[in-house]
Scaffold this active site. Structure first.
Site, mmCIF file in Angstrom:
data_model
loop_
_atom_site.group_PDB
_atom_site.id
_atom_site.type_symbol
_atom_site.label_atom_id
_atom_site.label_comp_id
_atom_site.label_asym_id
_atom_site.label_seq_id
_atom_site.Cartn_x
_atom_site.Cartn_y
_atom_site.Cartn_z
ATOM 1 N N HIS A 1 -5.163 9.648 0.483
ATOM 2 C CA HIS A 1 -4.964 8.839 1.692
ATOM 3 C C HIS A 1 -5.454 9.553 2.953
ATOM 4 O O HIS A 1 -5.047 9.216 4.069
ATOM 5 C CB HIS A 1 -3.483 8.441 1.851
ATOM 6 C CG HIS A 1 -3.281 7.202 2.689
ATOM 7 N ND1 HIS A 1 -3.101 7.253 4.041
ATOM 8 C CD2 HIS A 1 -3.233 5.892 2.359
ATOM 9 C CE1 HIS A 1 -2.936 6.015 4.507
ATOM 10 N NE2 HIS A 1 -3.025 5.172 3.497
ATOM 11 N N ASP B 1 0.808 -1.220 0.000
ATOM 12 C CA ASP B 1 0.000 0.000 0.000
ATOM 13 C C ASP B 1 0.847 1.278 0.000
ATOM 14 O O ASP B 1 2.022 1.266 0.346
ATOM 15 C CB ASP B 1 -0.883 0.033 1.261
ATOM 16 C CG ASP B 1 -2.033 -0.967 1.200
ATOM 17 O OD1 ASP B 1 -2.024 -1.849 0.328
ATOM 18 O OD2 ASP B 1 -2.942 -0.845 2.041
ATOM 19 N N HIS C 1 -6.471 3.135 -3.581
ATOM 20 C CA HIS C 1 -6.280 3.428 -2.149
ATOM 21 C C HIS C 1 -6.566 4.909 -1.879
ATOM 22 O O HIS C 1 -5.924 5.504 -1.020
ATOM 23 C CB HIS C 1 -4.851 3.040 -1.760
ATOM 24 C CG HIS C 1 -4.623 2.830 -0.296
ATOM 25 N ND1 HIS C 1 -5.535 2.227 0.546
ATOM 26 C CD2 HIS C 1 -3.558 3.145 0.501
ATOM 27 C CE1 HIS C 1 -5.046 2.186 1.776
ATOM 28 N NE2 HIS C 1 -3.848 2.747 1.776
ATOM 29 N N HIS D 1 3.727 -2.263 3.053
ATOM 30 C CA HIS D 1 3.754 -0.908 2.481
ATOM 31 C C HIS D 1 5.026 -0.689 1.659
ATOM 32 O O HIS D 1 6.127 -0.831 2.195
ATOM 33 C CB HIS D 1 3.672 0.136 3.592
ATOM 34 C CG HIS D 1 2.369 0.107 4.331
ATOM 35 N ND1 HIS D 1 2.137 -0.736 5.403
ATOM 36 C CD2 HIS D 1 1.212 0.791 4.131
ATOM 37 C CE1 HIS D 1 0.894 -0.550 5.830
ATOM 38 N NE2 HIS D 1 0.312 0.366 5.086
HETATM 39 ZN ZN LIG Z 1 -2.566 3.179 3.369
#
Ligand SMILES: [Zn+2]
Length: 196
Positions: free
Chosen positions: A75, A20, A71, A165
């Site tokens: 964010h 992510d 996503h 991530h």
């Molecule tokens: Zn995230």
């Protein structure tokens, strides 16, 4: 950490690798190199504004056989936004991804894993399924030291969706994650990993 995942599993029992908050000019290429070295595929839940800043990285990710998920655009925490802004976050990122890759994202993962009904509705409108996770590497903040990440990743089991991530975000620690990814990837084989 071998033996956690069996070879040639049925689809539902395979491990789904997800990264992510990217793309990131340093860490996304590193993750791509490692995935290629171990012949594994993953889904990258990109942040729309990062994707806009690094469209070539997004294309490289897709050309390497990986999937791009939505996503949101910036964010921001979904609960901090008006409903209209929250829907815009999802729609804008979807448009950026489709524009760069030439295909719509099929998955949506809300920032911080925080859902709300309007996001569920908007994702449905866009034909995107909600993607959560079952195993977090917790590769961020004070808990994100490399040995601790490795310990968590060693617990992967059949059917897990693994949250990691590649983007730096505010608190992510991709340097620590990528230091332990080779060991994790060695424990998986191609037939264990879900290719979308
Ligand atoms: Zn995230």
């Amino acid at each position: 950490m071998t033996g956690a995942v069996l070879n040639s599993l049925p689809l539902r029992d395979r491990v789904w690798l997800t990264f992510d908050d990217g793309p990131d000019e340093v860490w996304t290429p590193r993750v791509l190199e490692l995935l290629a070295a171990y012949d594994l595929k993953a889904t990258f839940f990109v942040v729309g504004c990062n994707a806009l800043a690094h469209p070539r990285l997004v294309r490289r990710t897709v050309e390497s056989g990986h999937e791009i998920g939505n996503h949101t655009f910036t964010h921001r925490h979904p609960w901090s936004l008006s409903e209209r802004a929250a829907r815009d976050e999802l729609r804008s990122a979807a448009a950026v991804i489709a524009d760069i890759t030439g295909r719509p994202a099929r998955w949506f993962r809300p920032p911080h894993g925080r859902m709300r009904p309007c996001l569920r509705d908007e994702a449905m409108n866009l034909g995107q399924s909600i993607a959560t996770w079952s195993l977090s590497a917790i590769d961020w903040g004070p808990w994100g030291a490399a040995p601790r990440i490795a310990t968590r990743l060693a617990k992967v089991r059949s059917g897990d969706t693994v949250l990691m991530h590649d983007g730096r975000g505010q608190h992510n620690r991709p340097a620590n994650l990528t230091a332990v990814l080779p060991e994790f990837f060695r424990s998986l084989s191609r037939s264990d990993v879900w290719v979308n």
